[in-house]
Design an enzyme around this catalytic site. Structure first.
Site, short mmCIF file in Angstrom:
data_model
loop_
_atom_site.label_atom_id
_atom_site.label_comp_id
_atom_site.label_asym_id
_atom_site.label_seq_id
_atom_site.Cartn_x
_atom_site.Cartn_y
_atom_site.Cartn_z
N GLY A 59 0.83 -1.21 0.00
CA GLY A 59 0.00 0.00 0.00
C GLY A 59 0.85 1.24 0.00
O GLY A 59 2.08 1.17 0.11
N ASP A 90 -1.41 10.89 15.59
CA ASP A 90 -2.08 10.52 14.34
C ASP A 90 -2.77 9.17 14.47
O ASP A 90 -2.78 8.37 13.54
CB ASP A 90 -1.08 10.52 13.18
CG ASP A 90 -1.76 10.64 11.81
OD1 ASP A 90 -2.94 11.04 11.76
OD2 ASP A 90 -1.11 10.33 10.81
#
Ligand code: ADP
Length: 319
Positions: free
Chosen positions: A51, A166
């Protein structure tokens, strides 16, 4: 995560558009690494792509013992700017210094002429985001189990003086045995004397004090607790609480804690109470990680193992 997410300077944008723009920037710079990647005497054979994200691409690699790893690859061309280079160095510095069962293990890092490679523990079951795409919602018993593991990882980071900043479904991964691993230290901060004031993070998970930038207090460990609340909500209801097409509308909703608990979704009162208490406008009022784990939601019996199993990955309903 590299894009300007300051709400004051931003045109109305959808989160999808932002992601697309990022990807275009990336693909222009990142070449597929060679089939064999070398770090002095250690050799890795490159496998399939796993990815891509903001400025990195991930590949499956194997060492000479056939042990699998994930190689996070950053094109040197994309870190030409001082600011971007510093950001990558900070990610490496923070990530390489941590070790915990619920954190993606950093193995080593090196470079060749075109790329910087970070060799990471392989998370072959993908991210919690991937899982949500197929499952739509996470059963409460599994959400409890995952929340406990997220809390364990975050508690460790906080004890080490690290704010992740995050935390989101896409940055929580699973290894082959469905052990949860927190990853991506691209926005992480080591706190010491100076508190952090910059606006960063993903719109849906951003804490209100980050948006209002209340410089008197700064923002701190509590932003990770906030994100745990957002993830809990997203897992059990199937979408984040402040979900909205326009980023600026998300920010408005976050600043006024404007969300609802959908009725008839069968989510327990105990889960809603914990989410409600975490999503508090005032960072100091949010429960600490230890307080979260003392909530009644975890009180009732729940399986210590996820219902996603190595064989077949079925939940208790057989889905
Ligand atoms: P970003 O650039 O958005 O921070 P990453 O570079 O961390 O994203 O990761 C890009 C993609 O690679 C992720 O979406 C994920 O699918 C995959 N990935 C990242 N880390 C791992 C890992 N340790 N094991 C398996 N896949 C990973």
């Amino acid at each position: 995560s590299l894009s300007d997410s300051n709400p004051a300077t931003q045109k109305p944008q959808t989160p999808q558009k932002q992601a697309k723009k990022k990807k275009e920037k990336l693909s222009a710079l990142c070449k597929t690494p060679p089939p064999i990647i070398k770090n002095k005497d250690r050799i890795f054979h490159r496998g399939v792509s796993l990815g891509e994200g903001g400025f990195a691409r991930c590949f499956e690699v194997r060492d000479l013992n056939n042990k699998q790893f994930a190689a996070k690859t950053v094109a040197k061309a994309s870190i030409a700017q001082e600011k971007t280079r510093k950001k990558l160095l900070s990610e490496i510095q923070i990530h390489r210094g941590v070790s915990h069962n619920n954190i993606v293990q950093f193995v080593e890092c090196f470079e060749d002429n075109t790329n910087v490679y970070m060799i990471l523990e392989m998370c072959s079951r993908g991210s919690l985001m991937d899982l949500m795409k197929t499952k739509k919602i996470i059963l409460e018993q599994d959400a409890k189990n995952m929340t406990v593991q997220i809390c364990a990882g975050i508690k460790y980071l906080h004890q080490e003086g690290i704010i992740h900043r995050d935390l989101k479904l896409g940055n929580v991964f699973f290894n082959e045995d469905y052990v949860l691993k927190i990853g991506d230290f691209g926005l992480a901060a080591l706190v010491g004397r100076n508190k952090k004031y910059t606006v960063c993070g993903t719109p849906n998970y951003i804490a209100p004090e980050v948006l209002t930038g209340s410089k008197t207090t700064g923002h701190s460990f509590e932003v990770d607790v906030w994100a745990i609340g957002i993830m809990m909500y997203a897992m059990v209801f199937g979408k984040p609480p402040f979900q909205c097409k326009e980023v600026n509308k998300i920010y408005e909703k976050v600043k006024t804690i404007d969300y609802e608990f959908p009725v008839n979704k069968g989510v327990s009162k105990e889960a809603q109470i914990l989410i409600r208490d975490i999503l508090n406008l005032h960072p100091q009022m949010r429960p600490s990680i230890d307080e979260i784990l003392d909530y009644p939601w975890f009180g009732s019996n729940f399986p210590k193992k996820l219902s996603y199993t190595v064989s077949g990955a079925k939940d208790v309903n057989g889905n």
